[in-house]
Design an enzyme around this catalytic site. Structure first.
Site, PDB file in Angstrom:
ATOM      1  N   ASN A 270      -3.232   9.215  -7.591  1.00 30.51           N
ATOM      2  CA  ASN A 270      -2.053  10.081  -7.468  1.00 30.51           C
ATOM      3  C   ASN A 270      -0.778   9.299  -7.141  1.00 30.51           C
ATOM      4  O   ASN A 270       0.284   9.908  -6.948  1.00 30.51           O
ATOM      5  CB  ASN A 270      -2.284  11.123  -6.367  1.00 30.51           C
ATOM      6  CG  ASN A 270      -3.403  12.096  -6.719  1.00 30.51           C
ATOM      7  OD1 ASN A 270      -3.331  12.786  -7.736  1.00 30.51           O
ATOM      8  ND2 ASN A 270      -4.460  12.135  -5.911  1.00 30.51           N
TER       9      ASN A 270
ATOM     10  N   SER B 171      -1.979   0.382  -4.535  1.00 30.19           N
ATOM     11  CA  SER B 171      -2.599   1.571  -3.935  1.00 30.19           C
ATOM     12  C   SER B 171      -3.850   1.944  -4.710  1.00 30.19           C
ATOM     13  O   SER B 171      -3.852   1.909  -5.940  1.00 30.19           O
ATOM     14  CB  SER B 171      -1.624   2.748  -3.988  1.00 30.19           C
ATOM     15  OG  SER B 171      -2.303   3.954  -3.668  1.00 30.19           O
ATOM     16  N   ALA B 172      -4.883   2.355  -3.963  1.00 26.93           N
ATOM     17  CA  ALA B 172      -6.126   2.799  -4.602  1.00 26.93           C
ATOM     18  C   ALA B 172      -6.012   4.216  -5.144  1.00 26.93           C
ATOM     19  O   ALA B 172      -6.932   4.723  -5.785  1.00 26.93           O
ATOM     20  CB  ALA B 172      -7.266   2.732  -3.582  1.00 26.93           C
ATOM     21  N   SER B 173      -4.877   4.860  -4.910  1.00 27.96           N
ATOM     22  CA  SER B 173      -4.760   6.283  -5.263  1.00 27.96           C
ATOM     23  C   SER B 173      -4.369   6.521  -6.716  1.00 27.96           C
ATOM     24  O   SER B 173      -3.362   5.987  -7.195  1.00 27.96           O
ATOM     25  CB  SER B 173      -3.728   6.954  -4.362  1.00 27.96           C
ATOM     26  OG  SER B 173      -3.535   8.290  -4.796  1.00 27.96           O
TER      27      SER B 173
ATOM     28  N   ASP C 212       0.876  -1.161   0.000  1.00 27.66           N
ATOM     29  CA  ASP C 212       0.000   0.000   0.000  1.00 27.66           C
ATOM     30  C   ASP C 212       0.924   1.225   0.000  1.00 27.66           C
ATOM     31  O   ASP C 212       2.117   1.115   0.308  1.00 27.66           O
ATOM     32  CB  ASP C 212      -0.875  -0.034   1.262  1.00 27.66           C
ATOM     33  CG  ASP C 212      -1.726   1.203   1.402  1.00 27.66           C
ATOM     34  OD1 ASP C 212      -2.325   1.634   0.398  1.00 27.66           O
ATOM     35  OD2 ASP C 212      -1.780   1.770   2.516  1.00 27.66           O
TER      36      ASP C 212
ATOM     37  N   LYS D 163      -9.486   5.401   5.128  1.00 29.23           N
ATOM     38  CA  LYS D 163      -8.172   4.901   4.691  1.00 29.23           C
ATOM     39  C   LYS D 163      -8.348   3.730   3.718  1.00 29.23           C
ATOM     40  O   LYS D 163      -9.102   2.798   3.997  1.00 29.23           O
ATOM     41  CB  LYS D 163      -7.344   4.432   5.896  1.00 29.23           C
ATOM     42  CG  LYS D 163      -6.713   5.575   6.658  1.00 29.23           C
ATOM     43  CD  LYS D 163      -5.833   5.066   7.782  1.00 29.23           C
ATOM     44  CE  LYS D 163      -5.361   6.239   8.631  1.00 29.23           C
ATOM     45  NZ  LYS D 163      -4.746   5.798   9.887  1.00 29.23           N
ATOM     46  N   GLY D 164      -7.632   3.793   2.616  1.00 28.76           N
ATOM     47  CA  GLY D 164      -7.656   2.697   1.648  1.00 28.76           C
ATOM     48  C   GLY D 164      -8.846   2.726   0.703  1.00 28.76           C
ATOM     49  O   GLY D 164      -8.948   1.923  -0.207  1.00 28.76           O
TER      50      GLY D 164
ATOM     51  N   ASP E  27      -0.238   5.141   0.725  1.00 28.44           N
ATOM     52  CA  ASP E  27      -0.562   6.182   1.711  1.00 28.44           C
ATOM     53  C   ASP E  27      -0.621   5.585   3.124  1.00 28.44           C
ATOM     54  O   ASP E  27      -1.405   4.686   3.391  1.00 28.44           O
ATOM     55  CB  ASP E  27      -1.923   6.805   1.375  1.00 28.44           C
ATOM     56  CG  ASP E  27      -1.934   7.451  -0.012  1.00 28.44           C
ATOM     57  OD1 ASP E  27      -1.053   8.271  -0.283  1.00 28.44           O
ATOM     58  OD2 ASP E  27      -2.833   7.116  -0.816  1.00 28.44           O
TER      59      ASP E  27
ATOM     60  N   ASP F 249      -1.824  -0.125   6.188  1.00 31.57           N
ATOM     61  CA  ASP F 249      -2.138   0.591   7.434  1.00 31.57           C
ATOM     62  C   ASP F 249      -3.647   0.687   7.656  1.00 31.57           C
ATOM     63  O   ASP F 249      -4.074   1.186   8.691  1.00 31.57           O
ATOM     64  CB  ASP F 249      -1.568   2.022   7.393  1.00 31.57           C
ATOM     65  CG  ASP F 249      -2.269   2.871   6.351  1.00 31.57           C
ATOM     66  OD1 ASP F 249      -2.501   2.364   5.235  1.00 31.57           O
ATOM     67  OD2 ASP F 249      -2.618   4.020   6.654  1.00 31.57           O
TER      68      ASP F 249
ATOM     69  N   THR G  84       1.123  10.224   3.725  1.00 32.94           N
ATOM     70  CA  THR G  84       0.139  11.029   2.998  1.00 32.94           C
ATOM     71  C   THR G  84      -1.287  10.805   3.479  1.00 32.94           C
ATOM     72  O   THR G  84      -2.175  11.576   3.112  1.00 32.94           O
ATOM     73  CB  THR G  84       0.222  10.726   1.489  1.00 32.94           C
ATOM     74  OG1 THR G  84       0.539   9.339   1.349  1.00 32.94           O
ATOM     75  CG2 THR G  84       1.290  11.560   0.805  1.00 32.94           C
TER      76      THR G  84
ATOM     77  N   LYS H  22     -10.744  -1.930  -2.137  1.00 34.12           N
ATOM     78  CA  LYS H  22     -10.545  -2.573  -0.833  1.00 34.12           C
ATOM     79  C   LYS H  22     -11.828  -2.359  -0.017  1.00 34.12           C
ATOM     80  O   LYS H  22     -12.401  -1.275  -0.110  1.00 34.12           O
ATOM     81  CB  LYS H  22      -9.344  -1.946  -0.114  1.00 34.12           C
ATOM     82  CG  LYS H  22      -8.028  -2.056  -0.903  1.00 34.12           C
ATOM     83  CD  LYS H  22      -6.927  -1.194  -0.299  1.00 34.12           C
ATOM     84  CE  LYS H  22      -5.714  -1.173  -1.207  1.00 34.12           C
ATOM     85  NZ  LYS H  22      -4.612  -0.318  -0.716  1.00 34.12           N
TER      86      LYS H  22
HETATM   87  C1  G6P Z   1      -5.654   5.529  -0.832  1.00 33.55           C
HETATM   88  C2  G6P Z   1      -5.850   6.341   0.418  1.00 33.55           C
HETATM   89  C3  G6P Z   1      -7.262   6.900   0.481  1.00 33.55           C
HETATM   90  C4  G6P Z   1      -7.603   7.631  -0.808  1.00 33.55           C
HETATM   91  C5  G6P Z   1      -7.449   6.684  -1.985  1.00 33.55           C
HETATM   92  C6  G6P Z   1      -7.731   7.362  -3.322  1.00 33.55           C
HETATM   93  O1  G6P Z   1      -6.303   4.335  -0.707  1.00 33.55           O
HETATM   94  O2  G6P Z   1      -5.615   5.552   1.571  1.00 33.55           O
HETATM   95  O3  G6P Z   1      -7.336   7.775   1.586  1.00 33.55           O
HETATM   96  O4  G6P Z   1      -8.922   8.139  -0.773  1.00 33.55           O
HETATM   97  O5  G6P Z   1      -6.124   6.195  -2.007  1.00 33.55           O
HETATM   98  O6  G6P Z   1      -6.773   8.351  -3.538  1.00 33.55           O
HETATM   99  P1  G6P Z   1      -6.814   9.438  -4.701  1.00 33.55           P
HETATM  100  O7  G6P Z   1      -5.452  10.044  -4.628  1.00 33.55           O
HETATM  101  O8  G6P Z   1      -7.047   8.683  -5.994  1.00 33.55           O
HETATM  102  O9  G6P Z   1      -7.918  10.367  -4.401  1.00 33.55           O
HETATM  103 MG    MG Z   2      -2.928   3.206   3.366  1.00 33.38          MG
END
Ligand code: G6P
Ligand code: MG
Length: 223
Positions: free
Chosen positions: A124, A120-122, A13, A49-50, A15, A176, A21, A151
């Site tokens: 970014n 990672s789900a992000s 993961d 989170k996640g 963040d 986390d 972050t 997740k």
């Molecule tokens: C992660 C973080 C989340 C966040 C998600 C999407 O999983 O833990 O807090 O909302 O990514 O991130 P993003 O940068 O695409 O908005």
């Molecule tokens: Mg995380």
């Protein structure tokens, strides 16, 4: 629990694991909640989170009791506003923001030929890794826009293992978030929680901080 010797890869993961972050995500959501006059509840921090951007917004709007009061366009606008705030906070990110012990752990994994993947789900995540100077460690990254479920569904960890050419059972997953640990457990990988015991009770292995992440410490807990 599988033997240490069966582990060939590590699914990370981002963040709250590789860098802190998750506090910036929280700050940006909190600011949006204030703007929409939604009472910020302490449990939001762990719940979000996640969880993807869209699903996180849904959690906040559900707390209003009338989530359908907003149009799809308004919801898209809120998600953009949250992300703009988050991106502004990311401007302070640099290699100094890498979590304690993380560069040493990644270096150790690489030196010992473990495969390294990002789950990672992000959206970014590529930008964050670039800012940290860690992009080159990762042989595979899951593109979260291609996932059917977030997740705690295991899809992101199963996909990450597949991209590395491994079975989930040959991998450690490091998280986390409660939703993340659930996802790792459901995928069949070995879950490694980073954080407090009361939050991460479902993790198969747990460390208080990333500073404790070493292959020797993991081997010890896998006995
Ligand atoms: C992660 C973080 C989340 C966040 C998600 C999407 O999983 O833990 O807090 O909302 O990514 O991130 P993003 O940068 O695409 O908005
Ligand atoms: Mg995380």
């Amino acid at each position: 629990m599988p033997k240490f010797e069966t582990i060939k890869g590590v699914l990370f993961d981002l963040d709250g694991v590789i860098t802190d972050t998750s506090v910036y995500h929280e700050q940006a959501w909190h600011a949006l909640a204030d703007q929409l006059q939604i009472d910020w509840q302490p449990q939001f921090a762990e719940q979000l989170k996640g969880v993807s951007r869209e699903a996180s917004l849904a959690v906040l709007l559900n707390a209003t009791g009338h989530p359908d009061a907003y149009s799809a366009e308004q919801k898209a606008q809120f998600a953009t506003e949250k992300n703009d705030r988050y991106l502004a906070l990311l401007q302070q990110l640099s290699p100094a923001s890498i979590a304690p012990g993380m560069t040493a752990f990644l270096t150790e994994l690489k030196a010992q030929d473990y495969r390294i993947g990002l789950a990672s789900a992000s959206k970014n995540a590529p930008f964050v890794l670039e800012r940290l100077g860690l992009s080159d460690y990762f042989q595979a990254r899951v593109d979260p826009t291609t996932l059917h479920k977030g997740k705690p569904d295991p899809e992101i960890f199963s996909r990450c293992a597949e991209l590395l050419g491994l079975q989930p059972a040959e991998c450690l997953g490091i998280e986390d978030a409660q939703a993340g640990i659930q996802a790792i457990n459901a995928s069949g990988a070995v879950s490694v929680g980073i954080g407090a015991k009361d939050v991460l009770a479902a993790a198969q292995i747990r460390f208080e901080t990333t500073a404790e992440l070493t292959l020797a410490n993991i081997r010890q807990q896998l006995k």
